[in-house]
Motif scaffolding. Structure first.
Motif, PDB file in Angstrom:
ATOM      1  N   SER B  11       0.834  -1.199   0.000  1.00 57.53           N
ATOM      2  CA  SER B  11       0.000   0.000   0.000  1.00 57.53           C
ATOM      3  C   SER B  11       0.867   1.246   0.000  1.00 57.53           C
ATOM      4  CB  SER B  11      -0.920   0.015   1.224  1.00 57.53           C
ATOM      5  OG  SER B  11      -1.726  -1.131   1.213  1.00 57.53           O
ATOM      6  N   ALA B  12       1.941   1.224   0.783  1.00 54.74           N
ATOM      7  CA  ALA B  12       2.820   2.390   0.840  1.00 54.74           C
ATOM      8  C   ALA B  12       3.413   2.654  -0.541  1.00 54.74           C
ATOM      9  CB  ALA B  12       3.931   2.158   1.860  1.00 54.74           C
ATOM     10  N   ALA B  13       3.863   1.585  -1.194  1.00 59.42           N
ATOM     11  CA  ALA B  13       4.462   1.750  -2.520  1.00 59.42           C
ATOM     12  C   ALA B  13       3.431   2.323  -3.496  1.00 59.42           C
ATOM     13  CB  ALA B  13       4.991   0.417  -3.025  1.00 59.42           C
ATOM     14  N   LEU B  14       2.212   1.784  -3.432  1.00 53.70           N
ATOM     15  CA  LEU B  14       1.185   2.243  -4.369  1.00 53.70           C
ATOM     16  C   LEU B  14       0.697   3.651  -4.028  1.00 53.70           C
ATOM     17  CD1 LEU B  14      -0.660  -1.114  -4.835  1.00 53.70           C
ATOM     18  CD2 LEU B  14       0.237   0.281  -6.676  1.00 53.70           C
ATOM     19  N   ASP B 310      -5.342 -12.824  -1.236  1.00 58.67           N
ATOM     20  CA  ASP B 310      -5.782 -12.487   0.124  1.00 58.67           C
ATOM     21  C   ASP B 310      -6.374 -11.076   0.156  1.00 58.67           C
ATOM     22  OD1 ASP B 310      -6.026 -11.793   2.802  1.00 58.67           O
ATOM     23  OD2 ASP B 310      -4.368 -13.097   3.382  1.00 58.67           O
ATOM     24  N   HIS B 311      -7.662 -10.991   0.496  1.00 59.41           N
ATOM     25  CA  HIS B 311      -8.346  -9.699   0.411  1.00 59.41           C
ATOM     26  C   HIS B 311      -7.806  -8.650   1.373  1.00 59.41           C
ATOM     27  CE1 HIS B 311     -11.347 -12.014  -1.870  1.00 59.41           C
ATOM     28  NE2 HIS B 311     -11.512 -10.872  -2.475  1.00 59.41           N
ATOM     29  N   ARG B 312      -7.152  -9.087   2.440  1.00 58.51           N
ATOM     30  CA  ARG B 312      -6.603  -8.098   3.372  1.00 58.51           C
ATOM     31  C   ARG B 312      -5.481  -7.305   2.708  1.00 58.51           C
ATOM     32  NH1 ARG B 312      -5.322 -12.246   7.974  1.00 58.51           N
ATOM     33  NH2 ARG B 312      -5.047 -13.485   6.099  1.00 58.51           N
ATOM     34  N   VAL B 313      -4.805  -7.939   1.756  1.00 59.40           N
ATOM     35  CA  VAL B 313      -3.763  -7.247   0.995  1.00 59.40           C
ATOM     36  C   VAL B 313      -4.348  -6.688  -0.298  1.00 59.40           C
ATOM     37  CG1 VAL B 313      -1.464  -7.473  -0.024  1.00 59.40           C
ATOM     38  CG2 VAL B 313      -2.107  -8.897   1.930  1.00 59.40           C
TER      39      VAL B 313
END
Lengths: 441, 368
Positions: B11-14, B310-313
């Motif tokens: 998420s940080a990268a995106l 995995d939906h959490r990711v």
């Protein structure tokens, strides 16, 4: 399996309702007189058809109960009533004192873990991720796996020997491996009750036995009381070997319930499965063994044929089995009661003329053998005969055949001294053809 | 690496990627502005609350007067920037870019939820008729504005149309408390077909407004102002946080409903919640942008190929990727032909489809 806990001790949920639930659970499981799973007058219908009617069973803790019965008997439906995935029409199912039909999925999932027949995972989760899903009921919505959860997953993977598969995709492992992954998931769920639907259906003999051993160890472990497992098992021999109790279901009803010895009778199994079976004892495990009889193709054999087998041991056993398979009835003897052929004869409904081993034959025994031979359509000799038997054969009107061992042996083989006393000689394989060919001519 | 670390890293990268895309995009247009200058303008606009003060004007005029509390804002940056750049970036381009990012975020989120929910790689946010419903609301407003009551406007009409349609499809598919996924899917398709007929009929009699109707149906982000951005920018992240809390349930639901129930998921309730959340988040997107296809379908797939199922990711990464994707495609939409806008829906499909086909061919896709 040593670090599997009773449900109360692992719950870390802080919601007040869950806390009270946990206390109740612990209280109930400590009460050893209560059955851990109780089904009362259960009736379930699916799509307008009654699948179960008036089923009642109590499963005490520390037991592995096997559900057996023909296809469509309602085994899976009973399991689904216990794990709360089917709605029941009437009756009551309680697990550790909690009503399975009305309690929350989350609470029930901490009491009952399920090993389904198969799973449909449409996306490529890894084996480890699939097993981690077993911890779902223990983790709060905003929580993540903690050390307890990780330990539970690790030990479940070790117990079911799936560590080597951990990083492979669940869609890439074989059917049997997937079944073990599902078992691992259920073990990781750490519940007092384990429900298994055909857990060994896709497994090789090694893993089938190990799976049931694992389940039996889990429920009988002294360190962890208050556990039980219910498994629908297709393989009756495995069921007899590993289950403490068996429930025989047929047509949505319980036909028999009790120890494997009591439930596995030729009559009850025969009527439930609508086939003729023989119940023997497995020579290795000394547990019950169910063998369905071959269905005789119409016209293939003269079922009125009565054959006496003169001999004992392995060759007599093979002969009897072969004769019984074609629908012949008959007798065997003189033979010691403990002889392996006697066991086969008994299971196949052949009468036995028993005689103590290592002693000369009494007059009574000789008379009985002669009487049997005189009634027979044919007498089959499977071993070297003595002078008394030679005289007996000579005095008979019926056909006499000497058989010798398996295909590797020549027909000139073992009963060497019989050559002049019998009408024909052949191998066991040829016996049936020989018998009925002569009958026709 | 744990799931949370994985989610946070991706998420940080995106998020960084999104920031870069937004900054570059804000510089693109008839007047080119250096990314550095854009950054300065944006940073200058940032204000942080540094304290509170009691206002002299009380909240109520009655006898019980409570003093109002006002935040004291402080702008930490004051770079030297050109005034015209400030007007272009803050007044014209940034509202549209932020709206694009939010809509992309919403559509990718809803697409991810729907693909997991239906266990079907073909599922997208509009699968239960949300987009068609929005289109009917919007087109009806354009063609016969008098038919839409309460003066809710074009966006209001689209939003209401979307939510009402989703609710209707859900009601049709529900029998005695259960909503089988297959029934829902088929009911959605049938209702979509019916609504397309309604839209076609309205188009036929739209006369002068046909061009406007077609423009809306193709999906566009043009002419966004700060006032338009407000509701969507607040609503979408709030809904996303709730959806994210159901990430683990979505994973378990992929095992099938019976398995999910035996693992402690309250299946029917969870399905209902997920449907409502993803319908509303989609409606919030399409109401302001029109029907932008493809973002909700292919972005989750592209991201799933990289981060796994995995939906959490997957949820946060797909949402952020969807935001970047739509900002990027909208930049192309508004700059490619000089001054005139191409509807962004045309660009998403024209660029997204070949890229997705490339991914399909170049990676072994066997787990969709």
């Amino acid at each position: 399996m040593s670090n599997v806990h009773a449900v109360g001790s692992t719950s870390e949920d802080t919601a007040t309702t869950e806390d009270t639930a946990t206390t109740e659970d612990t209280a109930t499981t400590e009460d050893t007189t209560e059955p851990i799973v109780s089904v009362e007058n259960l009736r379930v219908s699916l799509g307008g058809t009654d699948v179960l009617h008036d089923v009642s069973i109590d499963v005490p803790e520390g037991r592995l109960v096997g559900l057996i019965g023909p296809n469509g008997a309602g085994k899976t439906t009973l399991l689904r009533a216990i794990n709360g995935t089917v709605s029941i029409d009437s009756g009551r199912v309680t697990v550790a004192g909690v009503d399975a039909a009305t309690c929350s999925s989350r609470r029930l999932a901490r009491l009952v873990a399920t090993v389904p027949q198969t799973t449909t995972l449409s996306f490529g989760f890894s084996v480890r991720e699939t097993i981690e899903m077993g911890r779902h009921p223990h983790i709060s919505r905003f929580g993540a796996m903690d050390d307890t959860d990780v330990a539970a997953v690790e030990s479940a993977m070790a117990a079911t020997a799936v560590e080597a598969l951990a990083d492979r995709s669940i869609t890439d492992v074989s059917g049997g491996e997937r079944q073990r992954v599902l078992l691992a998931r259920a073990v990781a769920q750490e519940t007092p009750v384990l429900v298994l639907d055909e857990p060994t259906a896709n497994l090789d003999i090694n893993h089938a036995a190990r799976t049931l051993e694992l389940v039996r160890d889990a429920v009988t472990s002294e360190a962890l009381s208050g556990r039980a497992a219910i498994a629908a098992i297709h393989d009756l021999d495995l069921a007899a070997r590993y289950c403490d109790e068996l429930v025989l279901l047929a047509d949505g009803e319980i036909k028999a319930y009790g120890s494997p010895e009591a439930v596995l009778s030729a009559e009850s199994i025969g009527s439930a499965f609508a086939t003729e079976v023989a119940i023997g004892t497995d020579p290795v495990t000394a547990t019950e063994r169910v063998v369905p009889r071959a269905t005789v193709p119409a016209g293939a054999a003269d079922t009125d044929c009565y054959v006496h087998v003169l001999g004992s041991g392995m060759l007599a056993r093979e002969t009897i089995a072969r004769l019984a398979e074609t629908g012949c009835s008959g007798s065997v003897g003189p033979i010691p009661t403990g002889d392996i052929a006697a066991e086969t004869a008994r299971l196949n409904g052949f009468s036995i003329v028993d005689a103590p081993a290592f002693r000369s034959l009494s007059m009574t025994v000789k008379d009985r053998v002669r009487a049997r031979c005189q009634e027979s359509d044919a007498v089959v000799v499977t071993e070297a005969i003595d002078s008394w038997q030679r005289r007996l054969l000579a005095g008979l009107d019926c056909e006499t055949i000497a058989v010798s061992g398996g295909p590797t042996q020549s027909t000139e083989g073992s009963p060497a001294g019989n050559a002049d006393s019998v009408d024909h000689r052949c191998s066991v394989e040829e016996l049936v053809g020989e018998l009925f060919d002569r009958d026709e001519t | 690496m744990g799931v949370r670390q994985r989610a946070a890293t991706y998420s940080a990268a995106l998020a960084v990627l999104l920031a870069v895309v937004m900054t570059v995009s804000a510089g693109m247009g008839p007047v080119y502005i250096e990314p550095i200058a854009v950054t300065k303008v944006i940073l200058n606009a940032v204000a942080v609350p540094v304290g509170m003060t009691l206002s002299s004007t009380p909240i109520s005029a009655g006898p019980l007067q409570a003093p109002a509390i006002e935040l004291v804002w402080h702008a930490p940056f004051s770079f030297g920037t050109e005034r015209v750049h400030e007007q272009i970036v803050l007044g014209v381009r940034l509202p549209r870019i932020i709206l694009g990012a939010t809509v992309g975020f919403a559509l990718a989120t809803a697409g991810t939820v729907m693909q997991g929910f239906f266990k079907n790689p073909m599922a997208d946010p509009s699968i239960i008729g949300v987009s068609s419903g929005a289109a009917v609301g919007a087109v009806a407003f354009i063609v016969v504005p008098s038919a839409i009551p309460f003066g809710i406007g074009l966006r209001g009409a689209a939003f209401v149309g979307a939510v009402v349609t989703a609710f209707l499809v859900y009601l049709i598919a529900t029998q005695s408390g259960r909503t089988p996924v297959a029934t829902l899917l088929l009911a959605g398709i049938a209702v979509q077909a019916f609504l397309s007929a309604v839209i076609s009929f309205l188009q036929l009699y739209s006369g002068e407004s046909l061009r406007q109707v077609v423009h809306w149906l193709m999906g566009h982000l043009g002419n966004a102002r700060w006032g338009d951005v407000g509701v969507t920018v607040v609503l979408v992240p709030a809904l996303f946080v709730i959806i994210l809390a159901y990430g683990r349930d979505l994973n378990v639901l992929l095992l099938g409903e019976a398995d999910a129930k035996s693992l402690g998921v309250e299946v029917e309730r969870t399905k209902k919640i997920l449907l409502v959340l993803s319908s509303v988040i989609t409606a919030a997107g399409v109401a302001v942008s029109g029907v932008i296809g493809f973002v909700g379908l292919i972005v989750p797939h592209m991201v799933r190929l990289i981060v796994g199922p995995d939906h959490r990711v997957l949820l946060p990464t797909a949402a952020l990727a969807g935001a970047s994707f739509l900002v990027l495609t909208d930049t192309i939409a508004r700059t490619a032909l000089g001054g005139s806008d191409i509807p962004v829906g045309v660009v998403t499909a024209a660029l997204g489809a070949p890229f997705f086909l490339y991914l399909l061919r170049s990676r072994e896709v066997h787990s969709l």
